[in-house]
Design a protein around this motif. Structure first.
Motif, mmCIF file in Angstrom:
data_model
loop_
_atom_site.group_PDB
_atom_site.id
_atom_site.type_symbol
_atom_site.label_atom_id
_atom_site.label_comp_id
_atom_site.label_asym_id
_atom_site.label_seq_id
_atom_site.Cartn_x
_atom_site.Cartn_y
_atom_site.Cartn_z
ATOM 1 N N VAL A 24 -0.001 45.113 13.450
ATOM 2 C CA VAL A 24 1.458 44.463 13.497
ATOM 3 C C VAL A 24 2.130 45.063 12.048
ATOM 4 O O VAL A 24 1.440 44.741 11.097
ATOM 5 C CB VAL A 24 1.246 42.960 13.517
ATOM 6 C CG1 VAL A 24 2.539 42.397 13.452
ATOM 7 C CG2 VAL A 24 0.550 42.642 14.665
ATOM 8 N N LYS A 25 3.243 45.477 12.306
ATOM 9 C CA LYS A 25 3.918 45.821 11.210
ATOM 10 C C LYS A 25 5.337 45.483 11.213
ATOM 11 O O LYS A 25 6.004 45.170 12.173
ATOM 12 C CB LYS A 25 4.057 47.370 10.755
ATOM 13 C CG LYS A 25 2.736 48.201 10.579
ATOM 14 C CD LYS A 25 2.924 49.435 10.139
ATOM 15 C CE LYS A 25 1.457 49.947 10.055
ATOM 16 N NZ LYS A 25 1.378 51.475 9.550
ATOM 17 N N GLU A 26 6.094 44.938 9.883
ATOM 18 C CA GLU A 26 7.391 44.556 9.905
ATOM 19 C C GLU A 26 7.911 45.580 8.972
ATOM 20 O O GLU A 26 7.364 45.596 7.706
ATOM 21 C CB GLU A 26 7.425 43.193 9.727
ATOM 22 C CG GLU A 26 8.880 42.794 9.586
ATOM 23 C CD GLU A 26 9.052 41.031 9.671
ATOM 24 O OE1 GLU A 26 10.245 40.810 9.412
ATOM 25 O OE2 GLU A 26 8.059 40.347 9.753
ATOM 26 N N PHE A 27 9.084 46.012 9.004
ATOM 27 C CA PHE A 27 9.683 47.025 8.112
ATOM 28 C C PHE A 27 11.202 46.569 8.380
ATOM 29 O O PHE A 27 11.828 47.043 9.377
ATOM 30 C CB PHE A 27 9.332 48.220 8.450
ATOM 31 C CG PHE A 27 9.929 49.328 7.512
ATOM 32 C CD1 PHE A 27 9.787 49.139 5.963
ATOM 33 C CD2 PHE A 27 11.053 50.160 7.863
ATOM 34 C CE1 PHE A 27 10.556 50.083 5.019
ATOM 35 C CE2 PHE A 27 11.828 50.970 6.735
ATOM 36 C CZ PHE A 27 11.329 51.033 5.498
ATOM 37 N N GLY A 63 13.044 44.226 8.795
ATOM 38 C CA GLY A 63 13.240 43.065 10.035
ATOM 39 C C GLY A 63 12.948 43.704 11.345
ATOM 40 O O GLY A 63 12.937 42.981 12.532
ATOM 41 N N GLU A 64 12.317 44.769 11.578
ATOM 42 C CA GLU A 64 11.971 45.135 12.627
ATOM 43 C C GLU A 64 10.594 45.295 12.874
ATOM 44 O O GLU A 64 9.648 45.530 11.938
ATOM 45 C CB GLU A 64 12.158 46.789 12.981
ATOM 46 C CG GLU A 64 13.795 47.194 12.908
ATOM 47 C CD GLU A 64 14.169 48.303 13.349
ATOM 48 O OE1 GLU A 64 13.240 49.168 13.462
ATOM 49 O OE2 GLU A 64 15.246 48.698 13.172
ATOM 50 N N VAL A 65 9.934 44.540 13.808
ATOM 51 C CA VAL A 65 8.502 44.418 14.318
ATOM 52 C C VAL A 65 8.063 45.350 15.086
ATOM 53 O O VAL A 65 8.633 45.531 16.100
ATOM 54 C CB VAL A 65 8.190 42.997 14.730
ATOM 55 C CG1 VAL A 65 6.796 42.567 14.865
ATOM 56 C CG2 VAL A 65 8.885 41.934 13.523
ATOM 57 N N THR A 66 6.840 45.763 14.696
ATOM 58 C CA THR A 66 5.939 46.847 15.655
ATOM 59 C C THR A 66 4.759 46.173 15.917
ATOM 60 O O THR A 66 4.012 46.142 14.785
ATOM 61 C CB THR A 66 5.979 48.093 15.090
ATOM 62 O OG1 THR A 66 7.361 48.694 14.884
ATOM 63 C CG2 THR A 66 5.561 49.147 15.904
ATOM 64 N N VAL A 67 4.428 46.169 17.118
ATOM 65 C CA VAL A 67 3.089 45.794 17.579
ATOM 66 C C VAL A 67 2.178 46.700 18.321
ATOM 67 O O VAL A 67 2.899 47.439 19.368
ATOM 68 C CB VAL A 67 2.883 44.425 18.498
ATOM 69 C CG1 VAL A 67 1.730 43.861 18.732
ATOM 70 C CG2 VAL A 67 3.811 43.220 17.766
ATOM 71 N N THR A 68 1.370 47.337 17.898
ATOM 72 C CA THR A 68 0.406 48.312 18.543
ATOM 73 C C THR A 68 -0.862 47.424 19.228
ATOM 74 O O THR A 68 -1.451 46.990 18.521
ATOM 75 C CB THR A 68 0.051 49.180 17.565
ATOM 76 O OG1 THR A 68 0.962 49.745 16.663
ATOM 77 C CG2 THR A 68 -0.723 50.355 18.071
ATOM 78 N N VAL A 69 -0.870 47.925 20.675
ATOM 79 C CA VAL A 69 -1.918 47.357 21.396
ATOM 80 C C VAL A 69 -2.651 48.351 21.953
ATOM 81 O O VAL A 69 -2.137 49.537 22.083
ATOM 82 C CB VAL A 69 -1.352 46.525 22.229
ATOM 83 C CG1 VAL A 69 -0.418 45.250 21.862
ATOM 84 C CG2 VAL A 69 -0.440 47.096 23.546
ATOM 85 N N ARG A 127 9.306 46.281 19.003
ATOM 86 C CA ARG A 127 8.824 47.598 19.525
ATOM 87 C C ARG A 127 7.303 47.624 19.814
ATOM 88 O O ARG A 127 6.634 46.578 19.019
ATOM 89 C CB ARG A 127 8.934 48.565 18.240
ATOM 90 C CG ARG A 127 8.482 49.791 18.542
ATOM 91 C CD ARG A 127 8.810 50.908 17.467
ATOM 92 N NE ARG A 127 10.180 50.799 16.960
ATOM 93 C CZ ARG A 127 10.808 50.464 16.009
ATOM 94 N NH1 ARG A 127 9.959 49.954 15.003
ATOM 95 N NH2 ARG A 127 11.995 50.623 15.768
ATOM 96 N N LEU A 128 6.762 47.986 20.801
ATOM 97 C CA LEU A 128 5.612 47.747 21.279
ATOM 98 C C LEU A 128 5.197 49.313 21.568
ATOM 99 O O LEU A 128 5.859 50.193 21.913
ATOM 100 C CB LEU A 128 5.266 47.187 22.682
ATOM 101 C CG LEU A 128 4.106 46.910 23.170
ATOM 102 C CD1 LEU A 128 3.344 45.795 22.504
ATOM 103 C CD2 LEU A 128 4.226 46.461 24.689
ATOM 104 N N LYS A 129 4.034 49.293 20.722
ATOM 105 C CA LYS A 129 3.259 50.861 20.870
ATOM 106 C C LYS A 129 1.906 50.762 21.363
ATOM 107 O O LYS A 129 1.187 49.865 21.184
ATOM 108 C CB LYS A 129 3.176 51.599 19.286
ATOM 109 C CG LYS A 129 4.711 51.698 18.870
ATOM 110 C CD LYS A 129 4.651 52.305 17.567
ATOM 111 C CE LYS A 129 3.281 52.467 16.674
ATOM 112 N NZ LYS A 129 3.747 53.186 15.135
ATOM 113 N N ALA A 130 1.441 51.991 21.910
ATOM 114 C CA ALA A 130 0.070 51.944 22.594
ATOM 115 C C ALA A 130 -0.627 53.436 22.665
ATOM 116 O O ALA A 130 0.135 54.347 22.707
ATOM 117 C CB ALA A 130 -0.087 51.877 24.086
ATOM 118 N N PRO A 131 -1.640 53.701 21.576
ATOM 119 C CA PRO A 131 -2.068 55.076 21.427
ATOM 120 C C PRO A 131 -2.685 55.567 22.792
ATOM 121 O O PRO A 131 -3.566 54.852 23.454
ATOM 122 C CB PRO A 131 -3.501 54.824 20.248
ATOM 123 C CG PRO A 131 -3.616 53.237 20.567
ATOM 124 C CD PRO A 131 -2.307 52.368 21.129
#
Length: 163
Positions: free
Chosen positions: A24-27, A29-35, A87-91
């Motif tokens: 989980v990263k915040e930069f 004000g934008e949050v990105t969660v990697t699952v 923002r959601l990310k998946a490797p």
């Protein structure tokens, strides 16, 4: 820290999917969660149905050639009632370039996943109509992969002057 809807979404995801969340990263004000890619449907279903992320605005990918996993599929979500983005990310590894389609949750995923398939070669399992959308059917390769030839497949490099 001010409790925003993004923070609520992250807290809820960590409660429900603690073993699925990789980062989980915040930069700014934008949050990105990697699952994990195996859990993309259940995570997205929670985001849509429980956290009201009712709009999928984009699906794309990033090619990290030389790294493992090579690809990262990126989903940009928006909650109209909460006026909130996530923002959601998946490797996705090079050896199995496949992830479940989220078109069953958001209709907008249909063409967005087709574009990502066409340009990166990432297969979206259970997609209703996974075929090329930008390149012709006989096109060889996927142009946004970093190992794609700069001049295109089977083309000679330009030998004239550039200026």
């Amino acid at each position: 820290m001010v409790m925003t809807d993004n923070n609520r979404a992250v807290i809820k995801l960590k409660e429900k999917f603690s073993s699925s969340i990789l980062d989980v990263k915040e930069f700014r004000g934008e949050v990105t969660v990697t699952v994990k890619k195996e859990d993309i449907i259940s995570v997205c279903k929670c985001l849509k149905e429980e956290l009201r992320y009712d709009m999928l605005t984009d699906v794309t990918a990033v090619d990290y050639l030389g790294q493992d996993p090579r690809f990262m599929v990126v989903y940009n979500l928006y909650s109209i009632p909460n006026k909130d983005r996530l923002r959601l990310k998946a490797p996705v590894g090079e050896e199995n370039v496949e992830i479940e389609s989220v078109a069953c949750l958001w209709n907008s995923a249909d063409w967005l996943e087709r574009e990502t398939y066409d340009l990166f070669g990432i297969v979206f399992a259970n997609h209703p109509d996974l075929r090329r959308i930008l390149m012709t059917d006989d096109w060889v390769g996927h142009p946004l992969r970093k190992d794609y030839p700069l001049q295109g497949p089977g083309r000679e490099p330009y030998k004239g002057r550039l200026s």
